[in-house]
Design a protein around this motif. Structure first.
Motif, mmCIF file in Angstrom:
data_model
loop_
_atom_site.group_PDB
_atom_site.id
_atom_site.type_symbol
_atom_site.label_atom_id
_atom_site.label_comp_id
_atom_site.label_asym_id
_atom_site.label_seq_id
_atom_site.Cartn_x
_atom_site.Cartn_y
_atom_site.Cartn_z
ATOM 1 N N VAL A 215 29.011 36.544 25.428
ATOM 2 C CA VAL A 215 28.938 37.393 26.878
ATOM 3 C C VAL A 215 29.400 36.510 27.627
ATOM 4 O O VAL A 215 29.506 36.920 29.320
ATOM 5 C CB VAL A 215 27.417 37.471 26.514
ATOM 6 N N PHE A 216 28.401 35.429 27.818
ATOM 7 C CA PHE A 216 28.300 34.392 29.025
ATOM 8 C C PHE A 216 30.334 34.167 29.571
ATOM 9 O O PHE A 216 30.572 33.812 30.697
ATOM 10 C CB PHE A 216 28.209 33.272 28.338
ATOM 11 N N ALA A 217 30.591 33.773 27.956
ATOM 12 C CA ALA A 217 32.676 33.162 28.665
ATOM 13 C C ALA A 217 32.358 34.753 28.923
ATOM 14 O O ALA A 217 34.025 34.256 30.128
ATOM 15 C CB ALA A 217 32.605 33.202 27.367
ATOM 16 N N VAL A 218 32.920 35.865 28.758
ATOM 17 C CA VAL A 218 33.457 37.593 29.801
ATOM 18 C C VAL A 218 32.378 36.838 30.736
ATOM 19 O O VAL A 218 32.972 37.122 32.594
ATOM 20 C CB VAL A 218 33.011 38.557 29.073
ATOM 21 N N ALA A 219 31.968 36.489 31.000
ATOM 22 C CA ALA A 219 31.227 37.432 32.313
ATOM 23 C C ALA A 219 31.742 35.678 33.481
ATOM 24 O O ALA A 219 32.124 35.670 34.362
ATOM 25 C CB ALA A 219 29.025 36.798 32.738
ATOM 26 N N ALA A 220 31.469 34.402 32.546
ATOM 27 C CA ALA A 220 32.670 33.230 33.646
ATOM 28 C C ALA A 220 33.553 33.590 34.007
ATOM 29 O O ALA A 220 34.237 33.846 34.457
ATOM 30 C CB ALA A 220 32.305 32.419 32.894
ATOM 31 N N ALA A 221 34.208 34.062 32.385
ATOM 32 C CA ALA A 221 36.290 34.086 32.838
ATOM 33 C C ALA A 221 36.642 35.636 34.065
ATOM 34 O O ALA A 221 37.196 35.230 34.964
ATOM 35 C CB ALA A 221 36.655 35.057 31.873
ATOM 36 N N ILE A 222 35.130 36.445 34.576
ATOM 37 C CA ILE A 222 35.270 37.399 35.739
ATOM 38 C C ILE A 222 34.869 36.300 37.245
ATOM 39 O O ILE A 222 35.235 36.265 37.758
ATOM 40 C CB ILE A 222 34.296 38.774 35.170
ATOM 41 N N SER A 223 33.611 35.718 36.989
ATOM 42 C CA SER A 223 33.097 35.297 38.321
ATOM 43 C C SER A 223 34.284 33.981 38.842
ATOM 44 O O SER A 223 34.985 34.197 39.755
ATOM 45 C CB SER A 223 31.599 34.778 37.631
ATOM 46 N N TYR A 224 34.926 33.374 37.527
ATOM 47 C CA TYR A 224 35.528 32.167 37.996
ATOM 48 C C TYR A 224 37.351 33.348 38.263
ATOM 49 O O TYR A 224 38.112 32.209 38.725
ATOM 50 C CB TYR A 224 36.333 31.145 36.881
ATOM 51 N N SER A 225 37.652 34.645 37.609
ATOM 52 C CA SER A 225 39.000 35.021 38.167
ATOM 53 C C SER A 225 39.286 33.896 36.955
ATOM 54 O O SER A 225 41.045 33.723 37.513
ATOM 55 C CB SER A 225 39.010 35.087 39.123
ATOM 56 N N LEU A 266 36.629 45.392 27.673
ATOM 57 C CA LEU A 266 36.714 46.111 28.653
ATOM 58 C C LEU A 266 36.358 46.116 29.417
ATOM 59 O O LEU A 266 37.250 46.104 31.084
ATOM 60 C CB LEU A 266 35.491 47.860 27.906
ATOM 61 N N VAL A 267 35.163 45.298 29.801
ATOM 62 C CA VAL A 267 34.683 44.824 31.034
ATOM 63 C C VAL A 267 35.358 43.953 31.475
ATOM 64 O O VAL A 267 35.549 43.953 32.654
ATOM 65 C CB VAL A 267 32.744 44.376 30.672
ATOM 66 N N VAL A 268 36.199 42.826 30.769
ATOM 67 C CA VAL A 268 37.577 42.011 31.431
ATOM 68 C C VAL A 268 38.173 42.748 32.080
ATOM 69 O O VAL A 268 38.616 42.859 33.669
ATOM 70 C CB VAL A 268 37.807 41.508 31.597
ATOM 71 N N ARG A 272 40.101 42.527 35.902
ATOM 72 C CA ARG A 272 41.105 41.524 35.651
ATOM 73 C C ARG A 272 42.249 42.765 34.902
ATOM 74 O O ARG A 272 41.647 42.465 33.279
ATOM 75 C CB ARG A 272 41.142 40.508 35.258
ATOM 76 N N TYR A 273 43.670 43.082 35.325
ATOM 77 C CA TYR A 273 44.557 43.751 33.650
ATOM 78 C C TYR A 273 45.194 42.065 33.435
ATOM 79 O O TYR A 273 46.059 42.029 34.137
ATOM 80 C CB TYR A 273 45.131 44.266 34.504
ATOM 81 N N TRP A 274 44.545 41.128 32.749
ATOM 82 C CA TRP A 274 45.281 39.984 32.410
ATOM 83 C C TRP A 274 45.660 40.404 30.855
ATOM 84 O O TRP A 274 45.038 40.791 29.602
ATOM 85 C CB TRP A 274 44.161 38.647 31.728
ATOM 86 N N SER A 320 39.877 50.577 28.318
ATOM 87 C CA SER A 320 40.307 48.597 28.964
ATOM 88 C C SER A 320 41.873 49.272 29.569
ATOM 89 O O SER A 320 41.990 48.530 31.336
ATOM 90 C CB SER A 320 40.400 48.544 27.639
ATOM 91 N N PHE A 321 42.300 50.069 29.160
ATOM 92 C CA PHE A 321 44.160 49.657 30.038
ATOM 93 C C PHE A 321 44.393 50.743 30.964
ATOM 94 O O PHE A 321 44.082 50.723 31.949
ATOM 95 C CB PHE A 321 45.284 50.578 28.881
ATOM 96 N N ILE A 322 43.512 52.212 30.413
ATOM 97 C CA ILE A 322 44.050 53.286 32.005
ATOM 98 C C ILE A 322 42.550 53.141 32.988
ATOM 99 O O ILE A 322 42.590 53.461 34.367
ATOM 100 C CB ILE A 322 43.655 54.803 31.389
ATOM 101 N N GLY A 323 41.319 52.958 32.552
ATOM 102 C CA GLY A 323 40.599 52.368 33.454
ATOM 103 C C GLY A 323 40.987 51.384 34.776
ATOM 104 O O GLY A 323 40.536 51.525 35.257
ATOM 105 N N TYR A 324 42.018 49.981 34.252
ATOM 106 C CA TYR A 324 42.336 49.607 35.454
ATOM 107 C C TYR A 324 43.365 50.036 35.591
ATOM 108 O O TYR A 324 43.732 50.285 37.419
ATOM 109 C CB TYR A 324 42.773 48.571 34.894
ATOM 110 N N LYS A 325 44.211 50.915 35.316
ATOM 111 C CA LYS A 325 44.728 51.636 36.080
ATOM 112 C C LYS A 325 44.849 52.174 37.100
ATOM 113 O O LYS A 325 44.720 53.311 38.260
ATOM 114 C CB LYS A 325 46.268 52.367 35.028
#
Length: 801
Positions: A215-225, A266-268, A272-274, A320-325
């Protein structure tokens, strides 16, 4: 000193060349701009003005912010030759030289920046982790620290890295991100060691700790982009269940954990559509699920577990896919289409397999397929209401809805319902796609047109496979059956497609040739089905009557040559065929005026005529024989119409002949066929048709009159007379092909006389035949002698049909 001086001179020369090039480039631009302005002014003024003496515009070299202003040097005028560029002068510009030097410095420093700021930090954190691991291993080998201290030291190291990352983020964000990823990697492996090597913590505790780290990794990835942090957390998180596994068989915990990780993805993805992150989780999840299904899945023990998590994984990746779209409004690329289709197909394939193999759930396969269509429909409707969603994305989801609806039909139903549903769907999609200009829907309708056609042909093939099945559904009155209704719906749908395709106000996707292709394919298929819809009703009607009249008789009617109803069936099917092609000819002559249709139509008329002259006349002969056999005992099957039907058939033959004649006399073939060719095309089949029909009628009359040897004496004399008449007409009208037909027919008659007739004829009959044929042949020869001049010029005769 000498080498330094030479180097200084080379650099100075290079600098002067660069500055000179820049200044001359500015002069060219200024000169062209000035000339354009002068030409515009002169073209707008009616009076002739004095030519201006060229003065180079005042330009300044490009300066960096804060650079002192220096007045530009005077620019000399260009040469008077229009094609020659201005004269190059060798002087330097200090400001331009400085700017060029700074640009070169920036180019040199870009690689240095990448190495210093990115590569070194990444390699450094990896080396740091390796170093800590080597040191820890050495301390463990020497017995300096206990297992508890080792684990505590590992966590301290991880938290220390993360602490430094937090403090440095405000000024050094990229370096802070690297430290964060390193700290999380340390904690992942330390947690694994604490559980696996030293048994300091339990499985549940280790599981929870790794979930928190993820969870921390996901939050950090979004925060740091930073996608690298997300990948690190993802790889570590997916490794957890395999690292901590004790082969307990708790697959529900395994799939729950993977679902939690995918929710993090999904949250990521909503932010961000990585793509690499999405594809990695997508592949890992479904491959893990497939491996479990092939190796560990047991039905019915794991049925609900598999079915539920199959849906959960599908929805997570779908959203996850269509949400970013939805949020970004980006258009759909080909890889996006592949991703959505792959996710949908995998989900449907697993679900179909689970239901099919689970006892009692086989009947829900169609409902499951419709549920798939409903899911895509829900998201398509939502996307249509969201303004940021692109329209092609809505169309993609709509095509998935149509796909699963199409699949659900054969899954749930069978037989003609499949054909009906696919036919209606094809027509609706084509009309919507062409009228509303949704190319995807029209293209989808093409495949449905093919599917509906194949399904209908399959219905044709199965129609009479089982006589018992046919009799259980057949009726004595035609057209009151599902087969006829299906065929007529097919014809109506294809007629609608044909009409919409012909409407030129609707734009065609792609090349305009598509319109012509659709016109011919749809018209041909619709006409063929319309013809067979009624023809098969005729066949079914007489088949039913035949079996009803012979109740309890299991003999196949197609093996009974004398069956009256079979003969009626053949004759009426041929009569209907001649009526159909004749009506088609009249419609083309009056309405369409199509030469291509006329060519096809003439070929069909010829085929129908051949069918009548062969199978039709044979069936009429069988009806006559049945009528004659039934006369003495007054059999109820005897009907005078067994004789009268032949004259009804002759009327249909006349229709074919008249429409063919009308075709050839119309203007459709004037530019493509010479008069002689049209005469040959019409008169040869007509002469052959009359020959067979009159021969059959002669046999009919002689059989009804009770004459014996009707196939010998009477037929041979008639063939001779017909040959004489044919030769006379050929001589009178200048038709060489008729004369040649007469000669060939005389030869056939002689062969028949010597090899067939002489065996059973008495002396008187032989005399009559030989005398008759001899006289007829002499008459033909006399006509040739008398009109030999006319015959030699026969190519000039026969101006019209």
């Amino acid at each position: 000193m000498t080498e330094d001086r030479e180097k200084i001179e080379r650099l100075q020369t290079r600098l002067d060349n660069l500055v000179r090039t820049q200044v001359d480039f500015q002069k060219h631009v200024s000169y062209i701009r000035e000339e354009l302005e002068r030409l515009k002014r002169s073209s707008s003024e009616p009076t002739i003005t004095e030519p201006k003496i060229y003065q180079a515009p005042k330009t300044e070299p490009l300066r960096e912010p804060g650079e002192k202003h220096q007045p530009p040097r005077p620019v000399p005028p260009p040469r008077t030759t229009p094609m020659d560029p201005p004269i190059f002068h060798s002087y330097s510009d200090a400001a331009s030289a400085e700017r060029v030097e700074r640009d070169e410095e920036k180019a040199r420093s870009s690689l240095e920046k990448f190495v210093g700021e990115n590569l070194l930090s990444t390699v450094g954190i990896v080396i740091l982790i390796v170093g800590v691991a080597i040191g820890a291993k050495y301390a463990i080998d020497q017995g300096w620290i206990s297992p508890v201290i080792r684990i505590v030291f590992g966590y301290v190291t991880g938290f220390t890295l993360i602490g430094f990352a937090v403090r440095l983020r405000s000024k050094y964000e990229a370096f802070s991100a690297v430290l964060t990823s390193g700290g999380m990697a340390v904690m992942f492996f330390i947690t694994f060691f604490a559980y696996s090597l030293y048994q300091l913590i339990g499985q549940t505790t280790a599981f929870l700790l790794m979930v928190v780290i993820t969870v921390f990794a996901v939050a950090a990835a979004i925060s740091y982009s930073r996608q690298m942090i997300a990948h690190l957390g993802l790889v570590g998180a997916y490794a957890v269940p395999f690292l901590l596994s004790n082969d307990s068989g708790r697959f529900d915990i395994l799939f729950s954990y993977i679902a939690i990780i995918n929710v993090g993805i999904l949250v990521v993805c909503l932010n961000r559509y990585w793509k690499p992150l999405f594809y990695t989780s997508f592949i890992f999840t479904w491959v893990t699920f497939l491996g479990w299904y092939l190796d560990r899945f047991r039905d019915p023990e794991h049925f609900w577990l598999a079915f539920i998590f199959n849906g959960i994984f599908f929805l997570i990746f779908y959203i996850s896919f269509i949400g970013y779209k939805f949020r970004s409004g980006e258009n759909v690329a080909s890889e996006n289409v592949v991703t959505i289709l792959a996710n949908s197909v995998i989900f449907y394939g697993f679900g179909y397999a689970f239901l099919k193999d689970h006892a009692g759930f086989e009947g829900y396969l169609g409902l499951f397929t419709i549920a798939n269509a409903a899911i895509h429909l829900l998201f398509a409707a939502t996307a249509n209401k969201i303004k940021t969603a692109s329209i092609d994305f809505v169309y993609l989801l709509g095509s998935l809805v149509l796909t699963f609806i199409t699949i659900s039909i054969p899954v749930q139903f069978d037989g003609q319902i499949i054909t009906l549903a696919w036919t209606v769907e094809a027509a609706l999609l084509f009309v919507i796609g062409r009228a509303v200009v949704i190319e995807l829907y029209e293209y989808f309708s093409y495949s449905l047109i093919v599917l509906a056609s194949v399904s209908l042909f399959n219905d044709y093939g199965r129609h009479l496979d089982s006589i018992d099945t046919f009799l259980s559904t057949a009726t004595s009155f035609p057209f009151l059956n599902s087969f006829f209704v299906t065929s007529m719906v097919f014809v109506a749908a294809f007629t609608l497609i044909y009409a919409v395709n012909r409407n030129i106000t609707y734009e065609v996707p792609g090349d305009e040739d598509i319109r012509s292709l659709i016109k011919y394919v749809v018209a041909g298929m619709g006409t063929f089905v319309l013809y067979n819809a009624f023809r098969l009703q005729i066949s079914d009607y007489f088949t039913y009557l035949s079996y009803a009249s012979r109740a309890g008789d299991s003999v196949n009617i197609f093996a009974v040559e004398s069956d009256v109803y079979l003969s009626y069936s053949i004759v009426w099917q041929i009569n209907y065929t001649m009526l159909f092609v004749s009506t088609l000819a009249l419609i083309n002559i009056v309405r369409f005026r199509s030469m291509k249709l006329a060519v096809v139509n003439l070929g069909l008329e010829l085929l129908s005529l051949i069918a009548f002259l062969t199978a039709g006349l044979l069936a009429l002969s069988s009806l006559r024989a049945s009528y004659i056999r039934g006369l003495p005992d007054g059999s109820p099957d005897v009907d005078i119409f067994q004789i009268g039907i032949r004259y009804v058939s002759y009327l249909f033959v006349v229709m074919v002949v008249v429409t063919a004649y009308t075709y050839l006399r119309s203007g459709l073939f004037f530019e493509h066929l010479a008069l002689r060719s049209k005469q040959l095309m019409f008169e040869m089949p007509l002469a052959l048709a009359l020959f067979f029909i009159l021969s059959s009628e002669l046999l009919n009359i002689m059989d009804l009159a009770g004459q014996k040897d009707s196939y010998k004496l009477g037929l041979s004399i008639f063939w001779g007379i017909y040959s004489l008449v044919l030769a006379g007409i050929g001589i009178a009208l200048g038709r060489q092909h008729l004369r040649l037909m007469a000669i060939v027919l005389f030869g056939i008659t002689l062969l028949k006389l010597f090899f067939y007739d002489l065996d059973s004829l008495d002396t008187l009959s032989k005399t009559a035949v030989f005398v008759s044929l001899g006289v007829l042949m002499l008459l033909v020869s006399f006509l040739y002698h008398k009109y030999k001049a006319v015959i030699s010029n026969s190519d000039d005769l026969g101006e019209h049909l």
